[in-house]
Design a protein around this motif. Structure first.
Motif, mmCIF file in Angstrom:
data_model
loop_
_atom_site.group_PDB
_atom_site.id
_atom_site.type_symbol
_atom_site.label_atom_id
_atom_site.label_comp_id
_atom_site.label_asym_id
_atom_site.label_seq_id
_atom_site.Cartn_x
_atom_site.Cartn_y
_atom_site.Cartn_z
ATOM 1 N N SER A 114 18.419 4.153 -9.349
ATOM 2 C CA SER A 114 19.317 3.034 -9.672
ATOM 3 C C SER A 114 18.605 1.692 -9.618
ATOM 4 O O SER A 114 19.182 0.669 -9.979
ATOM 5 C CB SER A 114 20.489 3.012 -8.685
ATOM 6 O OG SER A 114 19.997 2.920 -7.370
ATOM 7 N N SER A 115 17.351 1.671 -9.162
ATOM 8 C CA SER A 115 16.589 0.415 -9.207
ATOM 9 C C SER A 115 16.366 0.055 -10.675
ATOM 10 O O SER A 115 16.505 0.913 -11.564
ATOM 11 C CB SER A 115 15.242 0.580 -8.499
ATOM 12 O OG SER A 115 14.446 1.530 -9.174
ATOM 13 N N THR A 154 15.926 6.331 4.320
ATOM 14 C CA THR A 154 15.645 6.032 5.731
ATOM 15 C C THR A 154 16.200 7.111 6.659
ATOM 16 O O THR A 154 15.987 7.049 7.864
ATOM 17 C CB THR A 154 16.224 4.662 6.148
ATOM 18 O OG1 THR A 154 17.651 4.701 6.016
ATOM 19 C CG2 THR A 154 15.658 3.539 5.297
ATOM 20 N N PRO A 214 12.187 3.490 -4.483
ATOM 21 C CA PRO A 214 12.862 2.532 -3.601
ATOM 22 C C PRO A 214 11.890 1.583 -2.903
ATOM 23 O O PRO A 214 10.768 1.972 -2.572
ATOM 24 C CB PRO A 214 13.538 3.417 -2.547
ATOM 25 C CG PRO A 214 13.629 4.756 -3.146
ATOM 26 C CD PRO A 214 12.437 4.873 -4.046
ATOM 27 N N TYR A 254 5.922 -6.102 3.070
ATOM 28 C CA TYR A 254 5.949 -5.426 1.766
ATOM 29 C C TYR A 254 4.530 -5.031 1.362
ATOM 30 O O TYR A 254 4.265 -3.863 1.034
ATOM 31 C CB TYR A 254 6.573 -6.373 0.734
ATOM 32 C CG TYR A 254 6.644 -5.829 -0.676
ATOM 33 C CD1 TYR A 254 7.600 -4.874 -1.021
ATOM 34 C CD2 TYR A 254 5.778 -6.283 -1.670
ATOM 35 C CE1 TYR A 254 7.677 -4.378 -2.318
ATOM 36 C CE2 TYR A 254 5.850 -5.800 -2.965
ATOM 37 C CZ TYR A 254 6.805 -4.851 -3.286
ATOM 38 O OH TYR A 254 6.882 -4.373 -4.574
ATOM 39 N N TYR A 306 3.610 -8.274 -11.884
ATOM 40 C CA TYR A 306 4.904 -8.967 -11.897
ATOM 41 C C TYR A 306 5.788 -8.413 -13.018
ATOM 42 O O TYR A 306 5.376 -8.363 -14.181
ATOM 43 C CB TYR A 306 4.702 -10.466 -12.109
ATOM 44 C CG TYR A 306 3.851 -11.116 -11.046
ATOM 45 C CD1 TYR A 306 4.223 -11.073 -9.704
ATOM 46 C CD2 TYR A 306 2.654 -11.761 -11.389
ATOM 47 C CE1 TYR A 306 3.434 -11.665 -8.729
ATOM 48 C CE2 TYR A 306 1.867 -12.360 -10.419
ATOM 49 C CZ TYR A 306 2.261 -12.308 -9.089
ATOM 50 O OH TYR A 306 1.479 -12.890 -8.126
ATOM 51 N N VAL A 307 7.005 -8.026 -12.637
ATOM 52 C CA VAL A 307 7.940 -7.431 -13.599
ATOM 53 C C VAL A 307 9.155 -8.347 -13.733
ATOM 54 O O VAL A 307 9.656 -8.874 -12.731
ATOM 55 C CB VAL A 307 8.394 -6.033 -13.121
ATOM 56 C CG1 VAL A 307 9.322 -5.384 -14.151
ATOM 57 C CG2 VAL A 307 7.181 -5.141 -12.854
HETATM 58 N N1 LIG Z 1 10.062 -5.991 -9.837
HETATM 59 C C1 LIG Z 1 8.776 -6.175 -9.660
HETATM 60 O O1 LIG Z 1 8.211 -7.227 -10.034
HETATM 61 C C2 LIG Z 1 7.916 -5.108 -9.026
HETATM 62 C C3 LIG Z 1 6.533 -5.327 -8.970
HETATM 63 C C4 LIG Z 1 5.715 -4.376 -8.399
HETATM 64 C C5 LIG Z 1 6.265 -3.209 -7.893
HETATM 65 N N2 LIG Z 1 7.616 -3.020 -7.946
HETATM 66 C C6 LIG Z 1 8.134 -1.771 -7.367
HETATM 67 O O2 LIG Z 1 8.965 -1.093 -8.295
HETATM 68 C C7 LIG Z 1 9.923 -0.319 -7.571
HETATM 69 C C8 LIG Z 1 11.320 -0.601 -8.128
HETATM 70 O O3 LIG Z 1 11.579 -1.978 -7.920
HETATM 71 P P1 LIG Z 1 12.631 -2.849 -8.753
HETATM 72 O O4 LIG Z 1 11.961 -4.136 -9.010
HETATM 73 O O5 LIG Z 1 13.197 -2.066 -9.872
HETATM 74 O O6 LIG Z 1 13.667 -3.120 -7.579
HETATM 75 P P2 LIG Z 1 15.238 -3.132 -7.422
HETATM 76 O O7 LIG Z 1 15.946 -3.059 -8.729
HETATM 77 O O8 LIG Z 1 15.510 -4.273 -6.502
HETATM 78 O O9 LIG Z 1 15.464 -1.773 -6.655
HETATM 79 C C9 LIG Z 1 15.098 -1.516 -5.335
HETATM 80 C C10 LIG Z 1 15.709 -0.171 -5.030
HETATM 81 O O10 LIG Z 1 15.391 0.251 -3.691
HETATM 82 C C11 LIG Z 1 16.512 0.988 -3.261
HETATM 83 N N3 LIG Z 1 16.599 1.154 -1.809
HETATM 84 C C12 LIG Z 1 16.489 0.233 -0.855
HETATM 85 N N4 LIG Z 1 16.692 0.801 0.343
HETATM 86 C C13 LIG Z 1 16.943 2.125 0.125
HETATM 87 C C14 LIG Z 1 17.235 3.249 0.945
HETATM 88 N N5 LIG Z 1 17.331 3.138 2.263
HETATM 89 N N6 LIG Z 1 17.424 4.466 0.354
HETATM 90 C C15 LIG Z 1 17.342 4.599 -0.969
HETATM 91 N N7 LIG Z 1 17.072 3.563 -1.819
HETATM 92 C C16 LIG Z 1 16.880 2.348 -1.256
HETATM 93 C C17 LIG Z 1 17.693 0.152 -3.743
HETATM 94 O O11 LIG Z 1 18.866 0.931 -3.730
HETATM 95 P P3 LIG Z 1 20.308 0.218 -3.754
HETATM 96 O O12 LIG Z 1 20.522 -0.127 -5.201
HETATM 97 O O13 LIG Z 1 21.215 1.276 -3.276
HETATM 98 O O14 LIG Z 1 20.223 -0.983 -2.854
HETATM 99 C C18 LIG Z 1 17.237 -0.198 -5.150
HETATM 100 O O15 LIG Z 1 17.633 0.804 -6.074
HETATM 101 C C19 LIG Z 1 9.760 -0.701 -6.091
HETATM 102 O O16 LIG Z 1 9.007 0.291 -5.445
HETATM 103 C C20 LIG Z 1 8.990 -2.004 -6.140
HETATM 104 O O17 LIG Z 1 8.215 -2.220 -4.982
HETATM 105 C C21 LIG Z 1 8.458 -3.934 -8.498
#
Ligand SMILES: NC(=O)c1ccc[n+]([C@@H]2O[C@H](COP(=O)([O-])OP(=O)(O)OC[C@H]3O[C@@H](n4cnc5c(N)ncnc54)[C@H](OP(=O)(O)O)[C@@H]3O)[C@@H](O)[C@H]2O)c1
Length: 227
Positions: A12-13, A47, A73, A137, A169-170
């Motif tokens: 769902s992220s 967790t 996540p 992080y 960066y996304v």
């Molecule tokens: N966006 C960027 O610029 C970027 C850059 C580099 C790497 N990333 C990596 O890409 C991945 C996805 O990130 P995103 O940007 O798409 O983030 P996002 O939309 O904010 O999603 C973060 C996700 O983590 C989940 N989460 C948090 N705690 C959790 C738990 N206890 N159990 C299960 N799920 C949990 C959240 O679930 P809920 O929806 O239920 O809260 C959410 O779906 C991450 O690993 C992030 O570090 C992102």
């Protein structure tokens, strides 16, 4: 890899959602987990060891073999180190690294039995570049890279592979909240002069699953960030 079963943890992220879409377009049977307990998808709170165990049990009972898992996540507790309490470190590591280790712990027996399996963990360039005001992080993502390396070393003989993908960066997800001016500045740091889209990341994540000799490494996907 086609007509294979792919488990997307944190589907769902924003990046996870793009990964699910890309995988389905490439003929994967996708099982997506999320933390919110609604009707769609499979519940998994990374967790909780009990939650991970139950979800993995259900997936393997329903689908038999899982060919690959993508772990998405993450959370970031931001602040300079002298302002952060222990809880900020614990909660970031709990989701970003220990959650991945829990998924590995419960899936590995199935992968060993099947003599195959792929762990792809979504890390971040923060693991190797640092991240201003986001030490928990950054450190937890570095540990995640090490987790992949160790799984690769310990289980390669069972034809089990493990690696991380490190986006830069996304435009979306964790960075969705940034003001436009900040995004413009970050985009300028890359050779391509733009942020990645979630679809850019998803394309790479699914494409690399098909690479049979890929393991024990951290793959950068950052549009050419200046060092
Ligand atoms: N966006 C960027 O610029 C970027 C850059 C580099 C790497 N990333 C990596 O890409 C991945 C996805 O990130 P995103 O940007 O798409 O983030 P996002 O939309 O904010 O999603 C973060 C996700 O983590 C989940 N989460 C948090 N705690 C959790 C738990 N206890 N159990 C299960 N799920 C949990 C959240 O679930 P809920 O929806 O239920 O809260 C959410 O779906 C991450 O690993 C992030 O570090 C992102």
């Amino acid at each position: 890899m086609q007509n294979k079963n792919l488990l997307v943890v944190g589907g769902s992220s924003e990046i996870g959602t793009a990964i699910v879409r890309q995988a389905e377009n490439n003929n994967y049977q996708v099982i997506s987990t999320k933390r919110s307990a609604d009707a769609s998808g499979l519940f998994m709170d990374v967790t909780s060891d009990e939650s991970v165990r139950t979800a993995v049990q259900q997936v393997t009972a329903d689908f038999g073999t899982i060919d690959a898992v993508i772990y998405a996540p993450a959370l970031s507790n931001d602040g300079l180190i002298h302002t952060l309490d222990e809880d900020a470190w614990r909660t970031a590591f709990d989701v970003n690294m220990f959650g991945a280790a829990r998924v590995a712990r419960h899936l590995l027996p199935h992968f060993i039995k099947a003599r195959k399996g792929i762990f792809q963990f979504i890390s971040s360039t923060a693991a190797v570049r640092g991240a201003t005001g986001a030490a928990p992080y950054s450190c937890s993502k570095a540990a995640l890279n090490a987790l992949a390396l160790n799984i690769a070393h310990d289980y390669g003989r069972f034809n089990i592979r493990a690696y991380t993908v490190m986006p830069g960066y996304v435009d979306g997800g964790m960075l969705a909240h940034l003001p436009k001016e900040k995004k413009t500045l970050l985009a300028r740091e890359s050779s391509l002069k733009r942020l990645a889209t979630p679809a850019d990341i998803a394309h790479f994540c699914i494409a690399t699953l098909d690479s049979p000799y890929l393991t024990g490494t951290a793959l950068t996907l950052d549009g050419g960030l200046a060092s």
